[in-house]
Write a protein that holds these residues in place. Structure first.
Motif, PDB file in Angstrom:
ATOM      1  N   LYS A 287      50.773  43.435  39.081  1.00 19.55           N
ATOM      2  CA  LYS A 287      51.045  42.502  37.984  1.00 19.55           C
ATOM      3  C   LYS A 287      50.702  41.066  38.358  1.00 19.55           C
ATOM      4  N   TYR A 326      49.976  45.871  31.729  1.00 18.34           N
ATOM      5  CA  TYR A 326      49.346  44.710  32.365  1.00 18.34           C
ATOM      6  C   TYR A 326      47.827  44.739  32.231  1.00 18.34           C
ATOM      7  N   SER A 330      44.934  45.658  36.680  1.00 16.32           N
ATOM      8  CA  SER A 330      46.163  45.990  37.406  1.00 16.32           C
ATOM      9  C   SER A 330      46.270  47.493  37.637  1.00 16.32           C
TER      10      SER A 330
END
Length: 620
Positions: A287, A326, A330
């Motif tokens: 993240k 995300y 990610s």
């Protein structure tokens, strides 16, 4: 405040006025820029709580904001998930979080001018909190503008002690703030924000006992650890079994310097207390684009097997669902770490088989086989086909399927990669869309890699119509069925296209070992079938006086007509009997290919043997 030391002592209750809190060290005032990011409704709740404590004559109770809320403020983000810790160390033992906050609903009704018009208690003690002996509380605050905010409140937790036969700690619920911060799994979430009144405004003081601010600045994830403890003290708390001591020796932990050894041991404790924290650390790394501190890879082996076989898979899936939100970069980083990173005493460990799968909804272990090798370059090349996708289920399910497809797995009870993927989905109780995103790829791949059906009388007629060999027509039918296997009527066009693209990329990847000539033929067939045209309506196959296809053949005939029309690049509608008659007139080859004598014997009513449905046992 990184090296702050609190000089506190437990106070005794008396009939005299409550003493001021002995936790009196000063934090660092939060910069105005960060304060400005605190939502108005959250500030209103904090004002309300401080006024409540003042009215009740409890100035010794300190309110701290904790966890990700503080981290997000320092990262320049607007925070959510307001979590609070109440410092009760100086209070009589009968003052508890639950006891205090049970009074809030009536206090809100009596003080509407404070801006909180309703407080609903969602829980006082959850079962999990009872198991952990936690005095916790969850409630919904509604302010005068109608906004609702859910808040979790706990006491500051102190030292944890263990019975020899139980890993669930006994917690001191009158702990110091730095002891409470030490319970967090990462330093960036161990930051505390003390809230107090400064005139009519709120003042926020930041407490960073374990270097969380520096770790945010450096982009590093690591756990807090007790710097004031000796290695022997921490070792006694963490290494509670012979196997754990043996693992520590294999990892040569006691050859590291003191700080590193303490860091590894304490992080191992954090992960053993709740192995899902491994998933959280990986999620946060993806993240925030933060680097996992090297000690993570030395700590993780202590909790790996527990994460694999003892943790409910649904808890893992919750972490992955958040991660999918995300976005693609990610997710890509997460799957590469999970499948490709090797660690452990002999670099023999990988995360994947522990991260994916788990105990299903009935408590049965549904586990993924161990990964012995992983083609990371092939994974990146394939995954790039999904770089534009935003759908969370499609990303997580599709990329997991691709990662399993390019991994070498140790032989076990599962016979195929599709079965591996199914076990993982069962173990994590995933959603149907996530399961379908991956399963459809394996189904499509099975169809593409299967040997084409032996051409029959139908193939002969349609191949003549399309001016290709029966074998080539059968190949096109196989490709069409594979392309249809990866989609559904309700799937958005963007996802249909993405799955078909991924399917054709998979067949050309090292994981399938398909002959280059066959790959070229499959791709040429896919290109020919990409011609856009409306679907064939099944009802036209039973048009009185024009065509009457036996029920057992209707699906097959519908596919053959669809494939032929696409190969002929014919975009006409085919929904009615009239349109079918027009097709037969314009292209007589269709009428010849669908003549009754194709499927009936000379008596005109007995189905030819090649078209008869399988009998029991699979024989015709």
């Amino acid at each position: 405040p990184g090296g702050l030391v609190a000089g506190t002592s437990r106070a005794t209750s008396s009939s005299a006025a409550p003493p001021p809190p002995t936790f009196s060290i000063a934090g660092e005032e939060l910069p105005a820029k960060s304060v400005s990011r605190i939502p108005t409704q959250d500030a209103r709740i904090l004002q309300f709580l401080l006024h409540f404590l003042s009215e009740k004559g409890l100035p010794q109770i300190i309110v701290f904001i904790n966890g990700g809320y503080v981290r997000d403020l320092l990262l320049g983000k607007e925070p959510d998930d307001l979590d609070l810790s109440l410092y009760l160390r100086e209070c009589p033992e009968d003052i508890t979080v639950a006891g205090l906050l049970e009074q809030l609903p009536d206090f809100a009704k009596a003080n509407p001018a404070l801006g909180i018009v309703e407080v609903k208690l969602a829980t006082i003690l959850s079962n999990e909190s009872k198991d952990k002996q936690l005095d916790t509380f969850k409630a919904h605050f509604t302010d005068s503008t109608g906004k609702k905010v859910e808040v979790d409140v706990m006491p500051t937790i102190g030292e944890e002690t263990y019975n020899d036969d139980n890993r669930i700690p006994i917690r001191d619920q009158r702990g110091l703030p730095e002891q409470d911060a030490l319970r967090r799994d990462l330093t960036i979430g161990a930051l505390l924000l003390k809230v107090s009144k400064k005139g009519s405004d709120l003042m926020y003081e930041l407490y960073d006992f374990y270097g969380g601010v520096k770790d945010i600045q450096n982009g590093v994830l690591r756990s807090p650890f007790p710097m004031d403890k000796t290695v022997e003290e921490v070792k006694k708390v963490v290494l509670r079994g012979e196997s754990e001591v043996a693992l520590a020796n294999k990892l040569k932990l006691f050859e590291l310097d003191k700080a590193m050894t303490l860091q590894v041991l304490w992080w191992a404790k954090v992960l053993m207390d709740d192995p899902v924290r491994i998933c959280r650390a990986l999620r946060f790394a993806a993240k925030f684009k933060f680097r996992l501190h090297d000690t993570f890879w030395l700590s993780t082996p202590f909790a790996l097997e527990a994460l694999r076989s003892k943790v409910a898979g649904s808890r893992k899936n919750t972490e992955y669902h958040k991660l999918a939100g995300y976005g693609f970069p990610s997710c890509l980083e997460f799957f590469e770490l999970a499948f490709d990173r090797r660690f452990g005493p002999e670099k023999e460990l990988r995360l994947a088989s522990s991260l994916f799968g788990g105990k299903d909804e009935k408590g049965r272990p549904r586990l993924m086989s161990q990964v012995s090798d992983f083609d990371v370059e092939a994974f990146r090349a394939l995954a790039s086909r999904y770089s534009h996708l935003k759908d969370e289920s499609e990303l997580s399910g599709g990329l997991l399927a691709v990662a399993i497809a390019v991994a070498d797995l140790e032989k076990g009870s599962k016979s195929s990669k599709k079965e591996e993927f199914g076990a993982v989905c069962d173990g994590m109780c995933v959603s149907n869309p996530m399961r379908e995103a991956g399963t459809s790829l394996f189904l499509g791949l099975e169809k593409l890699l299967a040997s084409p059906a032996v051409p029959g009388r139908l193939d002969d007629g349609f191949s003549k119509l399309c001016n290709i060999s029966p074998k080539t027509f059968a190949l096109h039918v196989k490709v069409w069925e594979a392309l249809q296997a990866v989609v559904s009527k309700t799937l958005p066009p963007e996802l249909c296209s993405a799955r078909r693209t991924m399917l054709m990329a998979l067949v050309d990847s090292p994981c399938t070992s398909v002959d280059a000539k066959l790959v070229m033929q499959l791709r040429e067939a896919e290109e020919a079938l990409s011609f856009e045209r409306p679907p064939v309506r099944g009802g036209v196959l039973c048009t009185p006086g024009v065509l009457d296809v036996p029920a057992v053949l209707r699906q097959k005939v519908s596919i053959f007509i669809t494939v032929a029309l696409r190969l002929l690049r014919d975009a006409r509608d085919l929904e009615t009997g009239e349109q079918l008659s027009e097709l037969f007139s314009a292209r007589p080859g269709f009428k010849e290919a669908l003549a009754p004598e194709v499927w009936f014997e000379s008596d005109g009513k007995t189905l030819r043997e090649e078209f008869q449905p399988p009998k029991k046992g699979g024989k015709k």
